[in-house]
Design an enzyme around this catalytic site. Structure first.
Site, PDB file in Angstrom:
ATOM      1  N   TYR A 123     -29.815 -41.011 -28.768  1.00 42.35           N
ATOM      2  CA  TYR A 123     -29.969 -39.820 -27.876  1.00 42.35           C
ATOM      3  C   TYR A 123     -29.646 -38.479 -28.769  1.00 42.35           C
ATOM      4  CZ  TYR A 123     -30.468 -42.417 -23.707  1.00 42.35           C
ATOM      5  OH  TYR A 123     -30.947 -43.372 -22.759  1.00 42.35           O
ATOM      6  N   LYS A 175     -25.159 -54.535 -30.075  1.00 34.23           N
ATOM      7  CA  LYS A 175     -26.285 -55.451 -30.605  1.00 34.23           C
ATOM      8  C   LYS A 175     -26.428 -55.667 -32.014  1.00 34.23           C
ATOM      9  CE  LYS A 175     -30.359 -57.239 -29.246  1.00 34.23           C
ATOM     10  NZ  LYS A 175     -30.503 -58.615 -28.518  1.00 34.23           N
ATOM     11  N   ASP A 209     -27.292 -57.836 -24.253  1.00 34.43           N
ATOM     12  CA  ASP A 209     -28.152 -58.487 -23.206  1.00 34.43           C
ATOM     13  C   ASP A 209     -27.549 -59.704 -22.417  1.00 34.43           C
ATOM     14  OD1 ASP A 209     -28.403 -58.883 -26.034  1.00 34.43           O
ATOM     15  OD2 ASP A 209     -29.859 -60.586 -25.706  1.00 34.43           O
ATOM     16  N   ASP A 233     -26.151 -45.896 -20.754  1.00 35.11           N
ATOM     17  CA  ASP A 233     -27.259 -45.210 -19.710  1.00 35.11           C
ATOM     18  C   ASP A 233     -27.691 -46.214 -18.799  1.00 35.11           C
ATOM     19  OD1 ASP A 233     -28.542 -43.515 -18.531  1.00 35.11           O
ATOM     20  OD2 ASP A 233     -30.116 -42.861 -20.191  1.00 35.11           O
TER      21      ASP A 233
END
Ligand code: ATP
Length: 338
Positions: A123, A175, A209, A233
């Site tokens: 972002y 991740k 995940d 988010d």
């Protein structure tokens, strides 16, 4: 002496939920004074500037803001007014508690906190198109930035939060198996910070995940979660869904000198002005603000009143399946916070 805070009612349902919140704060006995300021479309209409300097000055001065949702006007030169405020005051930590207040949701007694890094990741807005063979937008590229400083600051904040609030465990979601550099750095820094809290706060690292699945399968196995910007988010909306949705999801944005409290939801223009808005999210944000300014007893009274009001199906607003208008809901809540 009363604490002065900046209040920005905002756009869409913002003024309705802000009015509701201020009346609840008054009834509950909060010792506050308000410096009302403009932002978003309301500010463009009044002073032709979506983020007036006067509003920023007020926040700089008070150090605490209660903010309704702001719509970013097209062509205003801002990607997002909300992001611009976070940047201006370096509000690096986004705190989103997810607590069951409405019985009969998918789960009972959820009590989680998501701590989202607010200034880095994807972002940062470093992106561009790549032209090829006459197509100016044949490809696009966005850059994810993770710094050691930013990762350390947010993970440490999560551990301090856990310790101060009697929480048992911090889960760092990442991740790093695929994004070996950016997410790898976030994980490496997180593991190193965690060592400073060994014996005090438990630590685990989980792939993002798998964390999403765990949140849905067994949310009770998690406690405080910390992650970079975009993962936060996405998962914060998932987590809001565990306890009844956006109508009951508050957020605090914390920096070194300034703290800003808001609802997670946006301006909901589809229901604005119709008496359908659920003000609970902003009221919960205001309770976080009361904790922040040291008025913990009043905060507890507000949360208790909200819990009582939301436990009665007759005084729930339509987003929670109830029949109450915003003002009927507020009238019931005012009785419960006295
Ligand atoms: P924005 O562009 O400002 O983000 P939006 O409408 O795209 O606004 P949200 O305002 O976050 O997104 O909300 C999506 C939908 O959820 C709304 O259209 C509305 O129907 C519902 N909603 C959001 N907040 C509330 C609330 N406080 N009370 C009732 N319904 C809500």
């Amino acid at each position: 002496m009363a604490t002065t805070i900046t209040v920005i009612p905002g756009d869409g349902i913002g003024p309705e939920v802000t009015d509701a919140t201020l009346s609840v704060l008054e009834e509950a006995g909060a010792d506050l004074e308000y410096d009302q300021q403009l932002g978003g479309v309301a500010a463009v209409e009044a002073v032709k500037d979506p983020l007036p300097e006067q509003t920023l000055d007020s926040i700089r001065h008070t150090g605490v803001a209660l903010k309704g949702p702001l719509t970013t006007p097209l062509g205003s030169g801002f990607r997002s007014i909300n992001v611009a405020i976070r940047k201006e005051f370096e509000l690096f930590a986004n705190i989103r508690p997810v607590v069951t207040l409405v019985p009969g949701q998918r789960y009972e007694d959820i009590n989680l906190v998501l701590i989202r890094e607010n200034t880095e990741g994807l972002y940062v807005g470093v992106e561009h198109y790549i032209g090829m063979e006459g197509d100016p937008r044949a490809a696009a590229e966005s850059v994810m930035i993770i710094t050691r400083f930013g990762a350390e600051r947010i993970v440490r904040y999560a551990f301090e939060y856990a310790r101060d609030n009697g929480r048992k465990k911090v889960t760092l979601a990442h991740k790093a198996n695929i994004l070996k550099f950016t997410q790898g750095l976030f994980l490496e820094v997180g593991e190193s910070v965690a060592r400073d809290y060994e014996g005090e706060v438990e630590f685990e690292a989980r792939i993002i995940d798998a964390t999403a699945m765990q949140l849905v399968k067994d949310p009770y196995s998690l406690d405080v979660l910390v992650m970079e910007n975009m993962f936060g988010d996405i998962l914060s909306d998932l987590m809001a869904g565990l306890v009844g949705g956006l109508g009951v999801a508050p957020a605090a944005n914390i920096g070194k000198d300034v703290a800003m409290f808001e609802a997670v939801h946006g301006s909901a223009p589809d229901i604005a002005g119709q008496g359908l808005a659920n003000p609970s999210a902003l009221i919960l944000a205001a309770a976080m603000m009361l904790d922040h300014v040291g008025q913990r007893e009043v905060a507890t009274r507000v949360r208790k009143g909200l819990r009582e009001t939301l436990s009665d199906p007759r005084t729930r607003t339509p987003d929670l399946g109830g029949p109450a208008t915003t003002s009927e809901f507020v009238d019931a809540l005012l009785e419960n916070v006295r």
